[in-house]
Write a protein that holds these residues in place. Sequence first.
Motif, short mmCIF file in Angstrom:
data_model
loop_
_atom_site.label_atom_id
_atom_site.label_comp_id
_atom_site.label_asym_id
_atom_site.label_seq_id
_atom_site.Cartn_x
_atom_site.Cartn_y
_atom_site.Cartn_z
N GLN A 130 -11.64 10.33 -1.84
CA GLN A 130 -10.37 9.61 -1.82
C GLN A 130 -10.29 8.70 -3.04
O GLN A 130 -11.29 8.49 -3.73
N THR A 155 -4.78 5.80 -2.03
CA THR A 155 -4.28 4.51 -1.56
C THR A 155 -3.86 3.73 -2.80
O THR A 155 -4.71 3.39 -3.63
N ILE A 205 -8.80 4.89 -4.53
CA ILE A 205 -8.16 3.59 -4.35
C ILE A 205 -7.75 3.10 -5.73
O ILE A 205 -8.60 2.85 -6.58
N SER A 222 -14.40 1.15 2.24
CA SER A 222 -13.91 2.45 2.70
C SER A 222 -14.98 3.22 3.47
O SER A 222 -14.67 4.17 4.19
N ASN A 236 -0.28 4.25 0.60
CA ASN A 236 -0.75 5.11 1.67
C ASN A 236 -1.90 4.44 2.39
O ASN A 236 -2.88 4.06 1.79
N LEU A 237 -1.75 4.27 3.67
CA LEU A 237 -2.80 3.65 4.47
C LEU A 237 -3.58 4.69 5.27
O LEU A 237 -4.41 4.33 6.10
N ASN A 238 -3.33 5.95 5.03
CA ASN A 238 -3.94 7.00 5.85
C ASN A 238 -4.94 7.84 5.09
O ASN A 238 -5.22 8.97 5.45
N ALA A 239 -5.48 7.28 4.00
CA ALA A 239 -6.51 8.01 3.26
C ALA A 239 -7.70 8.24 4.17
O ALA A 239 -7.98 7.48 5.09
N TYR A 276 0.85 -1.18 0.00
CA TYR A 276 0.00 0.00 0.00
C TYR A 276 0.88 1.23 0.00
O TYR A 276 1.79 1.36 0.81
N LYS A 335 -2.14 12.27 -0.11
CA LYS A 335 -2.79 11.57 0.99
C LYS A 335 -4.19 11.09 0.65
O LYS A 335 -4.78 10.29 1.38
#
Length: 318
Positions: free
Chosen positions: A44, A74, A46, A98, A5-8, A3, A71
């Motif tokens: 966001q 993901t 993905i 999500s 970014n896991l902080n979306a 991944y 950010k």
Amino acid sequence: MKYYNLNAMTNTLVTVFMISYNQQDFIIEALQNVLNQKTDFDFQVILSDDCSTDFTQKKVDNFLENHPRKKLVTFIKQKENLGWMPNFIFTLQKCQESGAKYIAMCEGDDFWTNEYKLQKQINLLENNPDIVLACHQYKELYNDSSTKDFPYFRKDFFQGKKSFKFSQADFEQFMRIQTMTILFRSSALDLSLQDKYDYYCDTHIKHHILDHGLGCYTENFDAIYRIHGNNVFMSLDKRKKTKFSYDVYKDLIINNGSIGYTKLLNLAMKERINHELESRKNNIFKKYYQKLIWEQFKNTKSILQLLKYVIKGTFKTY
């Protein structure tokens, strides 16, 4: 899988579905146009890359590294190639998980052309609770840079208006909706339905979203469908493409009782038969051609049509 970014954000209104495979020449344009969206809500992205063997992943990494909106993204890197549809379903599931109220779609070789696309579609669905899916017209872009408008419906459906609503029955009869034009309610997505089908694909998904309400087709040309040699579907040879379309419609008819697809089924078979006529001599002596015209007869019960294909296959009178 890795991944980026896991902080979306987890409390967003919209999650944008994106997939890629060996699309190094197109993925940045697709992703940039998603991140350029101007909205009064949070969204966001993905993006799941299906183990590309070119520089797709590296290009995305480099693009996101210093991007001010990184950010929001993901980026999932599959360790093994899943195939187009398994990665498609995987990514849709991640979008639904999500928690976003809506899911928008854009594959990695297509792109949006209006920075207010998401805002317009959200306004439409938020103000119309009977609508579960919004879509719009689009343009096809070819390798020579030419474009062509592609509405897949009768133009009189607009009846002078800027949009028209349609039902599942309408979709069965006449419509084809390209993925990159779609935004729908996440609550209308039921991926468990894939278990009942043999050829589950995006057509099935769109069909079952319309189990829950109406669609709305707007006049906007807010996206581009890119035609190139690496499209997963467009790269199939003609015989495989026409067979796939036929199998999808038959799948919905047999396994879901959706007889509204009968017309499209028969049109798909006609396309298969015509392809054989155009590409092979004395087709009536070919077992594959015989199989096709007999299956079309079983579908239509038309003796006249069967005789026509026998004659065409024997004497090439077309």
